[in-house]
Design a protein around this motif. Sequence first.
Motif, short mmCIF file in Angstrom:
data_model
loop_
_atom_site.label_atom_id
_atom_site.label_comp_id
_atom_site.label_asym_id
_atom_site.label_seq_id
_atom_site.Cartn_x
_atom_site.Cartn_y
_atom_site.Cartn_z
N SER A 1 8.25 -24.25 25.76
CA SER A 1 8.84 -24.15 24.42
C SER A 1 10.34 -23.93 24.53
N PRO A 2 11.10 -24.51 23.55
CA PRO A 2 12.53 -24.23 23.60
C PRO A 2 12.77 -22.74 23.33
N SER A 3 13.74 -22.21 23.94
CA SER A 3 14.18 -20.81 23.78
C SER A 3 13.09 -19.77 24.10
N VAL A 4 12.18 -20.11 25.03
CA VAL A 4 11.22 -19.09 25.46
C VAL A 4 11.98 -17.97 26.16
N PRO A 5 11.73 -16.68 25.83
CA PRO A 5 12.50 -15.62 26.47
C PRO A 5 12.21 -15.51 27.96
N ARG A 6 13.21 -15.09 28.71
CA ARG A 6 13.07 -14.93 30.16
C ARG A 6 13.03 -13.43 30.48
N LEU A 7 12.62 -13.11 31.68
CA LEU A 7 12.58 -11.70 32.09
C LEU A 7 13.94 -11.03 31.92
N ALA A 8 14.99 -11.77 32.27
CA ALA A 8 16.34 -11.19 32.17
C ALA A 8 16.71 -10.86 30.73
#
Length: 318
Positions: free
Chosen positions: A171-178
């Motif tokens: 998905s676009p803009s899926v959050p990352r761990l960072a």
Amino acid sequence: MAFPESTSLNLRLEAITPAGPRIKMFRFAATQGEALPPATPGAHLDIEVAPGLVRQYSLVEIDPTGTCYTIAVLRQQQGRGGSMALHDQAKIGAIYKTSAPRNNFPLSATPGESVLFGGGIGVTPLLPMYRALKARGETPHLFYWARTVEDFLYQEELAQDPAVRLLVTTSPSVPRLADLIPQFPAGAHLYCCGPEAMLNAFTDATTGRPAALLHIERFAPTAPTTAEVNTPFTVVLRRSGRTLEIPANKSILEVCLDEGIDAEYSCEEGVCGACQVTVLEGEVAHRDSVAPAAAHDREHTMTICCSRAARSTLVLDL
Ligand code: FES
């Protein structure tokens, strides 16, 4: 690779259930319905999935009756062969040799904020941990990344839970761990299991946090670094009353087995934790994936299948 006969279980494969396009669940039970050794959330089994081929699989459920163990396995065509053997050859009723459950990824006993990060099939140990934290009356968070919606285990159950975020990696803009980790206080326990790139991202994103609050589970050996040069050293086995010379081309475990010393082991590649022993004296060069070096040093433990002495001598409780 093999199991010592004295510590292995013989379990019957009781059910195989599809759980996604490439995931199946396998339920193993005692052959006579007897009670099995207890398991805690985060535990795994070592399973001989084909002759001589032992792999580690986390329990995806903790059976309240204590009569079965269930694992979830992703079929990995490019993997090391364990998942293909189970997916393609396992037959209901077959008997498998396994270890008793072993937990290198336990929940902290201290109540507090807990955040669980799971990537793909790496979510497996985190699911019973998440359920156990809720059963303890806590309010954990679970972030679970998968490639497609169909790849989420227990999707219907988890989608109803506002404390769970199901994240489709494409998905676009899926959050990352960072992006996520800085949102949680420094005193939170953070747990992570997933592919190597995710574990590396977790390590980067948690730099500076207290090591005792960071929990990682790995089921693949970490690549050796070029700095790892084997040199000979001496091991004193306090309980056995023996002193062994470990040459550069052998592990402590290999020398113990050569000498007829009873040492537990399974994977022989630093992932299962079966060979972990207590270090009484000496400095260790840790080379396993069972726990971070700092955690081993805190607990005075080492794995004798791959870790070595950092200096000339080690004294072990063996
Ligand atoms: S035998 Fe598995 S970690 Fe040493």
